[in-house]
Scaffold this motif. Structure first.
Motif, PDB file in Angstrom:
ATOM      1  N   LEU A 191       6.609   1.871 -11.662  1.00 37.99           N
ATOM      2  CA  LEU A 191       6.989   1.710 -10.259  1.00 37.99           C
ATOM      3  C   LEU A 191       7.033   0.246  -9.836  1.00 37.99           C
ATOM      4  O   LEU A 191       7.226  -0.055  -8.667  1.00 37.99           O
ATOM      5  N   LYS A 192       6.798  -0.662 -10.801  1.00 33.34           N
ATOM      6  CA  LYS A 192       6.671  -2.087 -10.494  1.00 33.34           C
ATOM      7  C   LYS A 192       5.632  -2.282  -9.402  1.00 33.34           C
ATOM      8  O   LYS A 192       5.811  -3.050  -8.460  1.00 33.34           O
ATOM      9  N   SER A 193       4.586  -1.522  -9.539  1.00 32.01           N
ATOM     10  CA  SER A 193       3.508  -1.558  -8.564  1.00 32.01           C
ATOM     11  C   SER A 193       2.187  -1.787  -9.295  1.00 32.01           C
ATOM     12  O   SER A 193       2.171  -2.087 -10.490  1.00 32.01           O
ATOM     13  N   TYR A 194       1.088  -1.617  -8.572  1.00 30.31           N
ATOM     14  CA  TYR A 194      -0.225  -1.871  -9.166  1.00 30.31           C
ATOM     15  C   TYR A 194      -0.628  -0.808 -10.166  1.00 30.31           C
ATOM     16  O   TYR A 194      -1.562  -0.988 -10.938  1.00 30.31           O
ATOM     17  N   GLY A 224      -6.352   7.056 -11.266  1.00 27.13           N
ATOM     18  CA  GLY A 224      -5.810   5.738 -10.957  1.00 27.13           C
ATOM     19  C   GLY A 224      -4.307   5.667 -10.908  1.00 27.13           C
ATOM     20  O   GLY A 224      -3.736   4.581 -10.781  1.00 27.13           O
ATOM     21  N   HIS A 225      -3.633   6.806 -11.016  1.00 26.95           N
ATOM     22  CA  HIS A 225      -2.169   6.843 -10.963  1.00 26.95           C
ATOM     23  C   HIS A 225      -1.690   7.425  -9.629  1.00 26.95           C
ATOM     24  O   HIS A 225      -2.432   8.129  -8.943  1.00 26.95           O
ATOM     25  N   ILE A 226      -0.443   7.121  -9.309  1.00 23.58           N
ATOM     26  CA  ILE A 226       0.161   7.690  -8.104  1.00 23.58           C
ATOM     27  C   ILE A 226       0.805   9.017  -8.469  1.00 23.58           C
ATOM     28  O   ILE A 226       1.635   9.080  -9.388  1.00 23.58           O
ATOM     29  N   LEU A 227       0.407  10.082  -7.779  1.00 21.65           N
ATOM     30  CA  LEU A 227       0.973  11.405  -8.054  1.00 21.65           C
ATOM     31  C   LEU A 227       2.235  11.584  -7.224  1.00 21.65           C
ATOM     32  O   LEU A 227       2.208  11.455  -5.992  1.00 21.65           O
ATOM     33  N   LEU A 228       3.339  11.886  -7.923  1.00 20.79           N
ATOM     34  CA  LEU A 228       4.649  11.976  -7.271  1.00 20.79           C
ATOM     35  C   LEU A 228       5.270  13.360  -7.428  1.00 20.79           C
ATOM     36  O   LEU A 228       4.901  14.121  -8.322  1.00 20.79           O
ATOM     37  N   LYS A 250       0.846  -1.184   0.000  1.00 18.96           N
ATOM     38  CA  LYS A 250       0.000   0.000   0.000  1.00 18.96           C
ATOM     39  C   LYS A 250       0.888   1.243   0.000  1.00 18.96           C
ATOM     40  O   LYS A 250       1.756   1.392   0.851  1.00 18.96           O
ATOM     41  N   VAL A 251       0.689   2.079  -0.988  1.00 17.61           N
ATOM     42  CA  VAL A 251       1.482   3.300  -1.107  1.00 17.61           C
ATOM     43  C   VAL A 251       0.808   4.412  -0.330  1.00 17.61           C
ATOM     44  O   VAL A 251      -0.399   4.641  -0.471  1.00 17.61           O
ATOM     45  N   GLU A 252       1.579   5.102   0.495  1.00 14.46           N
ATOM     46  CA  GLU A 252       1.024   6.171   1.316  1.00 14.46           C
ATOM     47  C   GLU A 252       1.743   7.492   1.037  1.00 14.46           C
ATOM     48  O   GLU A 252       2.895   7.509   0.578  1.00 14.46           O
ATOM     49  N   GLU A 253       1.068   8.560   1.337  1.00 14.16           N
ATOM     50  CA  GLU A 253       1.639   9.898   1.148  1.00 14.16           C
ATOM     51  C   GLU A 253       2.922  10.041   1.968  1.00 14.16           C
ATOM     52  O   GLU A 253       2.989   9.646   3.124  1.00 14.16           O
ATOM     53  N   GLY A 254       3.943  10.585   1.326  1.00 11.12           N
ATOM     54  CA  GLY A 254       5.228  10.771   2.004  1.00 11.12           C
ATOM     55  C   GLY A 254       6.232   9.684   1.693  1.00 11.12           C
ATOM     56  O   GLY A 254       7.432   9.846   1.943  1.00 11.12           O
ATOM     57  N   VAL A 277      14.609  14.692 -19.440  1.00 15.03           N
ATOM     58  CA  VAL A 277      14.222  13.344 -19.043  1.00 15.03           C
ATOM     59  C   VAL A 277      14.123  12.445 -20.274  1.00 15.03           C
ATOM     60  O   VAL A 277      13.625  12.863 -21.322  1.00 15.03           O
ATOM     61  N   HIS A 278      14.602  11.210 -20.126  1.00 15.45           N
ATOM     62  CA  HIS A 278      14.575  10.261 -21.243  1.00 15.45           C
ATOM     63  C   HIS A 278      14.070   8.899 -20.778  1.00 15.45           C
ATOM     64  O   HIS A 278      14.259   8.516 -19.615  1.00 15.45           O
ATOM     65  N   THR A 279      13.454   8.187 -21.672  1.00 12.89           N
ATOM     66  CA  THR A 279      12.961   6.843 -21.371  1.00 12.89           C
ATOM     67  C   THR A 279      14.110   5.969 -20.872  1.00 12.89           C
ATOM     68  O   THR A 279      15.191   5.948 -21.452  1.00 12.89           O
ATOM     69  N   GLY A 280      13.842   5.272 -19.767  1.00 13.56           N
ATOM     70  CA  GLY A 280      14.870   4.418 -19.168  1.00 13.56           C
ATOM     71  C   GLY A 280      15.553   5.057 -17.978  1.00 13.56           C
ATOM     72  O   GLY A 280      16.221   4.367 -17.197  1.00 13.56           O
ATOM     73  N   ASP A 281      15.413   6.381 -17.826  1.00 15.53           N
ATOM     74  CA  ASP A 281      15.999   7.057 -16.662  1.00 15.53           C
ATOM     75  C   ASP A 281      15.329   6.563 -15.385  1.00 15.53           C
ATOM     76  O   ASP A 281      14.138   6.231 -15.376  1.00 15.53           O
ATOM     77  N   GLU A 282      16.115   6.538 -14.301  1.00 15.80           N
ATOM     78  CA  GLU A 282      15.544   6.219 -12.989  1.00 15.80           C
ATOM     79  C   GLU A 282      15.340   7.511 -12.219  1.00 15.80           C
ATOM     80  O   GLU A 282      16.229   8.364 -12.171  1.00 15.80           O
ATOM     81  N   ILE A 283      14.166   7.659 -11.616  1.00 15.63           N
ATOM     82  CA  ILE A 283      13.850   8.874 -10.858  1.00 15.63           C
ATOM     83  C   ILE A 283      13.311   8.491  -9.485  1.00 15.63           C
ATOM     84  O   ILE A 283      12.462   7.595  -9.366  1.00 15.63           O
ATOM     85  N   THR A 284      13.816   9.172  -8.459  1.00 11.99           N
ATOM     86  CA  THR A 284      13.323   8.988  -7.097  1.00 11.99           C
ATOM     87  C   THR A 284      12.411  10.161  -6.762  1.00 11.99           C
ATOM     88  O   THR A 284      12.787  11.315  -6.977  1.00 11.99           O
ATOM     89  N   ALA A 285      11.229   9.838  -6.259  1.00 11.79           N
ATOM     90  CA  ALA A 285      10.249  10.891  -5.996  1.00 11.79           C
ATOM     91  C   ALA A 285       9.424  10.558  -4.759  1.00 11.79           C
ATOM     92  O   ALA A 285       9.348   9.407  -4.321  1.00 11.79           O
ATOM     93  N   THR A 286       8.799  11.596  -4.209  1.00 12.59           N
ATOM     94  CA  THR A 286       7.963  11.456  -3.016  1.00 12.59           C
ATOM     95  C   THR A 286       6.492  11.385  -3.409  1.00 12.59           C
ATOM     96  O   THR A 286       6.035  12.128  -4.280  1.00 12.59           O
ATOM     97  N   VAL A 287       5.749  10.503  -2.748  1.00 13.37           N
ATOM     98  CA  VAL A 287       4.328  10.353  -3.034  1.00 13.37           C
ATOM     99  C   VAL A 287       3.545  11.539  -2.474  1.00 13.37           C
ATOM    100  O   VAL A 287       3.619  11.839  -1.284  1.00 13.37           O
ATOM    101  N   LEU A 288       2.822  12.236  -3.367  1.00 18.26           N
ATOM    102  CA  LEU A 288       1.943  13.323  -2.928  1.00 18.26           C
ATOM    103  C   LEU A 288       0.538  12.793  -2.670  1.00 18.26           C
ATOM    104  O   LEU A 288      -0.098  13.140  -1.673  1.00 18.26           O
ATOM    105  N   ARG A 289       0.058  11.961  -3.611  1.00 21.64           N
ATOM    106  CA  ARG A 289      -1.259  11.329  -3.453  1.00 21.64           C
ATOM    107  C   ARG A 289      -1.194   9.931  -4.048  1.00 21.64           C
ATOM    108  O   ARG A 289      -0.599   9.723  -5.117  1.00 21.64           O
ATOM    109  N   SER A 290      -1.799   8.966  -3.385  1.00 17.10           N
ATOM    110  CA  SER A 290      -1.782   7.587  -3.887  1.00 17.10           C
ATOM    111  C   SER A 290      -2.700   7.412  -5.084  1.00 17.10           C
ATOM    112  O   SER A 290      -2.595   6.419  -5.805  1.00 17.10           O
ATOM    113  N   ASP A 291      -3.598   8.385  -5.306  1.00 18.05           N
ATOM    114  CA  ASP A 291      -4.467   8.343  -6.485  1.00 18.05           C
ATOM    115  C   ASP A 291      -4.690   9.773  -6.962  1.00 18.05           C
ATOM    116  O   ASP A 291      -5.226  10.609  -6.226  1.00 18.05           O
ATOM    117  N   ASP A 292      -4.274  10.038  -8.194  1.00 20.64           N
ATOM    118  CA  ASP A 292      -4.398  11.401  -8.723  1.00 20.64           C
ATOM    119  C   ASP A 292      -5.772  11.665  -9.319  1.00 20.64           C
ATOM    120  O   ASP A 292      -6.000  12.700  -9.940  1.00 20.64           O
TER     121      ASP A 292
END
Length: 303
Positions: free
Chosen positions: A44-47, A87-91, A21-25, A69-84
């Motif tokens: 995100l290899k997630s649901y 149906g997507h996770i807003l980061l 379960k993805v949570e804010e923060g 930004v390019h396809t294949g790049d890895e990005i680390t981000a913080t979850v703002l909302r689990s559903d935007d």
């Protein structure tokens, strides 16, 4: 070699991630699978997929997602909302990066680490440059070693800077290019002076005049001191009596020592006619006067 039969354990990591379960923060790392002008899409290899909108990607208003930004790049981000709402996770890449960026700025301040930046904007009293997405301010007095007359001339320039003020709570970052620019100037001066040879004759331009002498910039860029006693065979009260700023003169290099250059106009006579030093008493280190061999032999006519 026996074949390997895949089991659920082989996909444990992926399965755990998909059901977690993805949570804010939360801070997640994903792989870029799509980029357009307004947003970045992450696997995100997630649901579901993660979305980073342009406003949450960088603090830089001039940021171009397709360029950065390019396809294949890895990005680390913080979850703002689990559903935007779709149906997507807003980061937010900004939120995750800001914490790491401020850590880096504090470390750069402690270590006096040089940073390469580009002047992205001009504001009252200085310039703006972004470092890892953080807005940095460069005061006009810290852009260069000398007076900056027109700030607009600095827009788009690339500079090496140091962090001189970092306040995470106030989100205040102040940068300076002055110290590094000064260090480069000094190194360049030393290099030019080291290339000078004692005895060489050069032309140069009088840069400044003081009571004790004049500073002359030689054609190779090195600056040396022409002491008042080395200007003329005649006694002069001040260099200004015979020299003027901007005047082009010819000098001889008499000393290169400790990064300093000594010049002489008087010594130019040595090129055509050796300076008459024999008629003067020489002094040993102890201060005892003696007469040179040249002086003793002077005037003796040999057959």
């Amino acid at each position: 070699m026996e074949g390997h039969m895949e089991t659920m354990d082989d996909y444990k990591q992926e399965l755990d991630a998909s059901f977690k379960k993805v949570e804010e923060g939360d801070i997640l790392t994903g792989t870029v699978i799509g980029v357009d002008d307004e947003a970045v899409t992450l696997d995100l290899k997630s649901y579901t997929e993660g979305i980073i909108t342009k406003e949450h990607y960088s603090n830089d208003p001039g940021c171009n997602l397709k360029e950065e930004v390019h396809t294949g790049d890895e990005i680390t981000a913080t979850v703002l909302r689990s559903d935007d709402g779709h149906g997507h996770i807003l980061l937010s890449r900004k939120a995750a990066n800001d914490a790491m960026a401020w850590d880096r700025m504090e470390q750069c301040f402690a270590d006096r680490t040089p940073l390469d930046v580009k002047v992205d904007g001009i504001v009252k009293g200085g310039a703006v440059a972004y470092v890892d997405g953080i807005r940095g301010f460069i005061p006009a007095s810290k852009l260069d070693t000398g007076y900056v007359e027109n700030l607009e001339d600095w827009l788009g320039r690339e500079l090496s800077v140091q962090v001189i003020t970092v306040d995470r709570a106030a989100k205040r970052l102040v940068l300076s290019a002055k110290e590094l620019a000064y260090a480069r100037e000094q190194e360049e001066k030393k290099r030019k002076i080291a290339a000078c040879e004692v005895g060489a004759v050069s032309e140069g331009v009088v840069e400044t005049i003081q009571n004790y002498g004049a500073f002359v910039k030689l054609d190779n860029g090195a600056t040396g001191l022409l002491h008042v006693s080395q200007i003329s065979d005649k006694r002069i009260k001040t260099p200004a009596a015979v020299l003027s700023v901007g005047q082009r003169i010819t000098v001889k290099i008499t000393s290169v020592k400790d990064g300093r250059l000594s010049l002489s106009m008087k010594a130019l006579h040595d090129v055509a006619e050796p300076e008459d030093t024999e008629s003067h008493a020489e002094y040993r280190e102890e201060g005892e006067a003696s007469t040179s061999l040249g002086a003793l032999l002077k005037g003796i006519k040999l057959d």
